[in-house]
Scaffold this motif. Structure first.
Motif, PDB file in Angstrom:
ATOM      1  N   PRO A   1      -0.517  25.124 -13.467  1.00 44.35           N
ATOM      2  CA  PRO A   1      -0.713  25.420 -14.893  1.00 44.35           C
ATOM      3  C   PRO A   1      -0.216  24.318 -15.813  1.00 44.35           C
ATOM      4  N   VAL A   2       0.945  23.728 -15.483  1.00 43.74           N
ATOM      5  CA  VAL A   2       1.465  22.651 -16.310  1.00 43.74           C
ATOM      6  C   VAL A   2       0.649  21.381 -16.110  1.00 43.74           C
ATOM      7  N   GLN A   3       0.290  21.091 -14.869  1.00 48.91           N
ATOM      8  CA  GLN A   3      -0.557  19.923 -14.596  1.00 48.91           C
ATOM      9  C   GLN A   3      -1.844  19.983 -15.404  1.00 48.91           C
ATOM     10  N   GLU A   4      -2.445  21.157 -15.438  1.00 47.54           N
ATOM     11  CA  GLU A   4      -3.715  21.314 -16.146  1.00 47.54           C
ATOM     12  C   GLU A   4      -3.550  21.069 -17.642  1.00 47.54           C
ATOM     13  N   ALA A   5      -2.551  21.740 -18.241  1.00 44.82           N
ATOM     14  CA  ALA A   5      -2.367  21.613 -19.690  1.00 44.82           C
ATOM     15  C   ALA A   5      -1.946  20.201 -20.080  1.00 44.82           C
ATOM     16  N   PHE A   6      -0.949  19.657 -19.399  1.00 42.98           N
ATOM     17  CA  PHE A   6      -0.509  18.302 -19.714  1.00 42.98           C
ATOM     18  C   PHE A   6      -1.600  17.277 -19.423  1.00 42.98           C
ATOM     19  N   GLY A   7      -2.384  17.526 -18.362  1.00 42.12           N
ATOM     20  CA  GLY A   7      -3.434  16.588 -18.003  1.00 42.12           C
ATOM     21  C   GLY A   7      -4.508  16.460 -19.058  1.00 42.12           C
ATOM     22  N   VAL A   8      -4.847  17.579 -19.693  1.00 45.28           N
ATOM     23  CA  VAL A   8      -5.854  17.549 -20.755  1.00 45.28           C
ATOM     24  C   VAL A   8      -5.464  16.552 -21.835  1.00 45.28           C
ATOM     25  N   PHE A   9      -4.232  16.626 -22.278  1.00 44.43           N
ATOM     26  CA  PHE A   9      -3.796  15.771 -23.377  1.00 44.43           C
ATOM     27  C   PHE A   9      -3.405  14.375 -22.900  1.00 44.43           C
ATOM     28  N   ALA A  10      -2.958  14.256 -21.652  1.00 41.44           N
ATOM     29  CA  ALA A  10      -2.643  12.923 -21.134  1.00 41.44           C
ATOM     30  C   ALA A  10      -3.890  12.061 -21.060  1.00 41.44           C
ATOM     31  N   ARG A  11      -5.014  12.647 -20.673  1.00 39.26           N
ATOM     32  CA  ARG A  11      -6.252  11.879 -20.542  1.00 39.26           C
ATOM     33  C   ARG A  11      -6.878  11.551 -21.895  1.00 39.26           C
ATOM     34  N   ASN A  12      -6.336  12.144 -22.946  1.00 35.00           N
ATOM     35  CA  ASN A  12      -6.944  11.955 -24.262  1.00 35.00           C
ATOM     36  C   ASN A  12      -5.911  11.654 -25.328  1.00 35.00           C
ATOM     37  N   GLU A  13      -4.890  10.887 -24.968  1.00 35.60           N
ATOM     38  CA  GLU A  13      -3.842  10.583 -25.935  1.00 35.60           C
ATOM     39  C   GLU A  13      -4.387   9.863 -27.160  1.00 35.60           C
ATOM     40  N   LYS A  14      -5.421   9.050 -26.978  1.00 36.68           N
ATOM     41  CA  LYS A  14      -5.959   8.331 -28.130  1.00 36.68           C
ATOM     42  C   LYS A  14      -6.644   9.272 -29.111  1.00 36.68           C
ATOM     43  N   ARG A  15      -6.939  10.498 -28.685  1.00 43.20           N
ATOM     44  CA  ARG A  15      -7.502  11.495 -29.589  1.00 43.20           C
ATOM     45  C   ARG A  15      -6.440  12.466 -30.080  1.00 43.20           C
ATOM     46  N   VAL A  16      -5.175  12.138 -29.795  1.00 42.53           N
ATOM     47  CA  VAL A  16      -4.034  12.910 -30.285  1.00 42.53           C
ATOM     48  C   VAL A  16      -3.160  12.047 -31.178  1.00 42.53           C
ATOM     49  N   ALA A  17      -2.932  10.806 -30.762  1.00 44.17           N
ATOM     50  CA  ALA A  17      -2.044   9.911 -31.507  1.00 44.17           C
ATOM     51  C   ALA A  17      -2.590   9.652 -32.911  1.00 44.17           C
ATOM     52  N   GLY A  18      -1.758   9.854 -33.891  1.00 36.92           N
ATOM     53  CA  GLY A  18      -2.147   9.595 -35.276  1.00 36.92           C
ATOM     54  C   GLY A  18      -2.873  10.731 -35.946  1.00 36.92           C
ATOM     55  N   PHE A  19      -3.269  11.765 -35.197  1.00 38.13           N
ATOM     56  CA  PHE A  19      -3.952  12.906 -35.795  1.00 38.13           C
ATOM     57  C   PHE A  19      -2.922  13.865 -36.380  1.00 38.13           C
ATOM     58  N   ARG A  20      -3.294  14.493 -37.504  1.00 40.72           N
ATOM     59  CA  ARG A  20      -2.452  15.489 -38.141  1.00 40.72           C
ATOM     60  C   ARG A  20      -3.314  16.699 -38.496  1.00 40.72           C
ATOM     61  N   PRO A  21      -2.703  17.900 -38.514  1.00 41.80           N
ATOM     62  CA  PRO A  21      -3.477  19.080 -38.915  1.00 41.80           C
ATOM     63  C   PRO A  21      -4.104  18.894 -40.290  1.00 41.80           C
ATOM     64  N   ARG A  22      -5.334  19.321 -40.427  1.00 45.05           N
ATOM     65  CA  ARG A  22      -6.062  19.200 -41.686  1.00 45.05           C
ATOM     66  C   ARG A  22      -5.524  20.247 -42.669  1.00 45.05           C
ATOM     67  N   PRO A  23      -4.924  19.832 -43.790  1.00 51.64           N
ATOM     68  CA  PRO A  23      -4.355  20.803 -44.732  1.00 51.64           C
ATOM     69  C   PRO A  23      -5.459  21.639 -45.388  1.00 51.64           C
ATOM     70  N   PHE A  24      -5.264  22.933 -45.417  1.00 47.88           N
ATOM     71  CA  PHE A  24      -6.202  23.796 -46.133  1.00 47.88           C
ATOM     72  C   PHE A  24      -5.455  24.955 -46.790  1.00 47.88           C
ATOM     73  N   CYS A  25      -5.040  25.937 -46.003  1.00 50.58           N
ATOM     74  CA  CYS A  25      -4.368  27.116 -46.551  1.00 50.58           C
ATOM     75  C   CYS A  25      -2.905  27.101 -46.118  1.00 50.58           C
ATOM     76  N   ALA A  26      -1.997  27.097 -47.079  1.00 45.32           N
ATOM     77  CA  ALA A  26      -0.562  27.119 -46.805  1.00 45.32           C
ATOM     78  C   ALA A  26      -0.024  28.520 -47.058  1.00 45.32           C
ATOM     79  N   VAL A  27       0.484  29.165 -46.012  1.00 48.90           N
ATOM     80  CA  VAL A  27       1.135  30.471 -46.133  1.00 48.90           C
ATOM     81  C   VAL A  27       2.639  30.236 -46.186  1.00 48.90           C
TER      82      VAL A  27
END
Length: 744
Positions: free
Chosen positions: A409-435
């Motif tokens: 389970p950890v291999q799977e979850a970490f692997g998804v993001f490890a293979r796509n770090e360039k699509r994670v680095a520098g990204f931030r949540p898109r601001p829309f609704c603040a609760v």
């Protein structure tokens, strides 16, 4: 992943069967005319097991062409996948069973990229400092072993440093100890498997601590330091006064006063409590200066981040746990949460919205470090942490060394993001609704009933949960940030769920936000109290609010009392008025469940959309939903405590009502819409012209508690996604990161 065109507005994506999840293949250029303004790009997933992630470029160019935004030398803090080796449990306590080489090999196989390595627990695990080492350490240096095993494999090493607090009583030097009484009592208590005593910063412990920091940054190739924790009066007894020589003499020099003492803390006089308050202020300044001296020492040798245990995101701006200056001058913090998925997402987004990197615990504190029993629950919590911008942090990790069968389970979850770090680095949540996050009620406002309760925490967490369940792009925001025009300006919608107490500055900032075009949702008693908790005669947001509070007459009070049962309403409903355009069917066509409500009347300019009605009467008691315009913005007031009731009942009608109201006040509508079951969590991140939509499956009716396991996560079927393209932009490419056949 081949894509084939189907209809002008469709993308059909199929995801893998349960137990498989990964990211993607080549993108596909959209054919035909792109949609703008009220038109959407539409995508369809037939079946989703655990995770689906879309990448979309909204301007021409390959998916990864946009450079990272807001990236820094410490950007890695925001996409770390952290293993912890803790000094208070296996493999370091009660005896050392640690093999750094085996652990590093395990981390590589599981795609972990950061090790938080203990330098101490009840004892220390590195030699050459003023602190006593573990009895079985011998000639070993566990931090050096971890660095030697991890760094060649590309794994960052962050040492854990005990920062104040308590350790094994037998190694606390008397001259370093916290003294609870003027005659020098050193309290001892059982905690974390040992008899423990606390340090005081105003003793020789301060110099020993700073010497330890100097040795860490000069002797070891480390990538950061984690501090546990910069907590005020850590393990001090009430009233949190230390009577060591350093505190007594230092406080006397600073103020000319002596520290008072009473054996019974409830017996202090008012004047004595004022002196104790002065001591607290003085001690706070001492600790802030120690933190800054620590930071100067570190940065004089290494440009590495400072991370610390803030315990919970609600302490970011507070003064009870630590000092806000320490938060602002640190680079990241750990969030010790291990309860529900809602708490995870809400707390993670709270930190991210404040601009901080956050490492949330992604499994529970539990007493079974040698066995592995979290599977699908842990995997989904890892996905959710990463999807909402946090760096998942696993506490019990050494078990995986000798149990490769438990790693999947950890291999799977970490692997998804490890293979796509360039699509994670520098990204931030898109601001829309603040609760707005809140846990503070004015006196007498919270209600506890036989079945239903109403308080600040339920109202704010329930509002966030409703937005999450209806797939609204939502962020949690600190109440203290309502006074910052810059922070509010990032959002299109501000949701105040029974935020009773507002300062004049916060009121003015909110007013400007709406006047300039923002959307405002306010519920129940929002702004009916001043900042100190005194009830007002009118809403402090009266200039914006389309309603005014009213006092019911005797007959109406009788009806209200007769229809309040078990803490909630009984045979009371919200009913939409004919011809309104805020609420959509089926809400517009039938009775909706009501909640406890604030009696109000509409102001001039306010348009009543729905009323509070009794089941056997057609006449309305009070307005339930009133909307108006203010400057360039829109305001919606809901008289009911929607969030609290939704948090306790999960009634979909309440979430649908919230979604319709958010949609109406938004200046540009929703950024995306998803037709899917409640429990499919969505969060969109952005970098340049690229948007990434994370979808995490947490379906099923789950009453989560600490340590609750999930043995089965049912797949989601027929998910329809529509994304609103910004004006003037075209869709350059779409990619489903999870590999699967799909059509576009």
């Amino acid at each position: 992943m081949p894509c084939s065109p189907t209809s002008p507005d469709g993308l059909r994506c199929l995801v893998p069967p349960p137990g498989r999840s990964a990211l993607s293949g080549p993108g596909h250029k959209r054919k035909g005319k792109a949609m703008h303004d009220s038109r959407f790009s539409s995508h369809w997933i037939r079946r989703m097991a655990a995770l689906a992630i879309f990448g979309a470029v909204i301007s021409p160019g390959p998916l990864d062409s946009a450079p990272p935004e807001a990236a820094s030398d410490f950007e890695w803090l925001r996409h770390a996948r952290v293993f912890i080796v803790d000094g208070y449990t296996y493999p370091l306590s009660p005896r050392i069973e640690f093999d750094a080489e085996k652990l590093a090999q395990t981390m590589v196989s599981m795609h972990a990229n950061v090790l938080r390595m203990a330098t101490s627990g009840n004892y220390w695990f590195i030699p050459g400092t003023q602190f006593e080492t573990a009895p079985d350490l011998g000639q070993r240096d566990l931090l050096a072993e971890a660095v030697a095993a991890c760094k060649p494999r590309g794994i960052r090493v962050v040492p854990y440093v005990r920062t104040g607090g308590s350790v094994a009583a037998e190694i606390v030097k008397p001259e370093w100890a916290y003294r609870a009484t003027p005659d020098g009592e050193i309290p001892v208590r059982w905690d974390l498997g040992a008899r423990r005593s606390a340090f005081c910063w105003n003793t020789g412990y301060r110099a020993a601590f700073l010497d330890l920091i100097e040795k860490l940054v000069t002797r070891y190739d480390i990538d950061g330091i984690y501090f546990d924790a910069w907590k005020l009066f850590y393990r001090f007894r009430s009233p949190h006064v230390c009577y060591c020589d350093g505190c007594r003499k230092g406080f006397r020099r600073a103020t000319g006063l002596e520290l008072p003492y009473r054996p019974d803390p409830t017996q202090y006089t008012g004047a004595q409590r004022q002196v104790i308050d002065l001591y607290h202020d003085w001690y706070r300044e001492e600790m802030v200066e120690i933190f800054r001296q620590t930071k100067r020492t570190i940065r004089a040798h290494r440009n590495i981040p400072l991370i610390f245990n803030l315990n919970h995101a609600r302490f970011i701006r507070g003064t009870t746990f630590t000092d806000p200056r320490i938060v602002e001058e640190s680079d990241a913090f750990l969030y010790e949460m291990s309860r529900t998925m809602l708490e995870r997402v809400e707390g993670t987004s709270l930190a991210i919205s404040h601009g901080l990197a956050v490492w949330p615990y992604s499994d529970a504190y539990h007493g079974y470090p040698r066995i592995g029993f979290y599977r699908y629950g842990r995997r989904q919590h890892l996905y959710a942490t990463m999807a909402f911008g946090g760096s998942p942090t696993l506490y019990h990790t050494y078990f995986f060394v000798d149990h490769p069968e438990a790693r999947a389970p950890v291999q799977e979850a970490f692997g998804v993001f490890a293979r796509n770090e360039k699509r994670v680095a520098g990204f931030r949540p898109r601001p829309f609704c603040a609760v707005v996050w809140n846990d503070l009620d004015p006196p007498g406002h919270a209600r506890q009933g036989h079945l239903w309760n109403y308080n600040a925490r339920l109202n704010s967490s329930g509002a966030f949960a409703a937005c999450l369940d209806r797939h609204i792009q939502v962020t949690s925001l600190l109440k203290e940030d309502l006074g910052s025009a810059e922070r509010l300006s990032r959002y299109e919608v501000l949701y105040l769920p029974d935020i009773c107490m507002l300062s004049d500055r916060q009121v003015e900032t909110i007013r400007q936000f709406v006047w300039q075009g923002g959307g405002l949702v306010m519920t129940y008693a929002t702004s009916l109290y001043d900042a100190s908790g005194r009830r007002r005669q009118d809403f402090s947001l009266a200039e914006l609010a389309p309603v005014r509070p009213v006092e019911p007459n005797a007959a109406t009070r009788e009806k209200m009392a007769a229809t309040t049962v078990f803490g909630g309403t009984w045979d009371v409903y919200f009913r939409a008025r004919p011809g309104q355009s805020v609420l959509s069917p089926p809400l517009a066509d039938r009775l909706m469940p009501a909640t406890p409500y604030q009696p109000v009347a509409p102001r001039p300019g306010g348009r009543v959309v729905a009323d509070v009605v009794l089941g056997w009467e057609s006449e309305a008691l009070f307005p339930a939903l009133v909307v108006s315009r203010y400057g360039k913005g829109k305001v919606a007031y809901v008289s009911g405590a929607l969030g609290a009731m939704y948090r306790q009942t999960h009634l979909r009608e309440l979430a649908d009502l919230i979604a319709d109201v958010v949609r109406w006040v938004s200046p540009r509508g929703l950024p995306y819409e998803i037709d899917a079951p409640t429990g499919l969590m969505a969060n969109m991140t952005a970098r340049g012209g690229t948007r990434v939509l994370h979808l995490v499956n947490w379906t099923g009716s789950k009453t989560e508690r600490p340590m609750q396991n999930a043995y089965y996560v049912p797949p989601v079927r027929d998910v329809h996604i529509r994304y609103r393209l910004p004006h003037g932009k075209s869709l350059g490419a779409v990619r489903l990161f999870v590999p699967a056949p799909s059509r576009h």
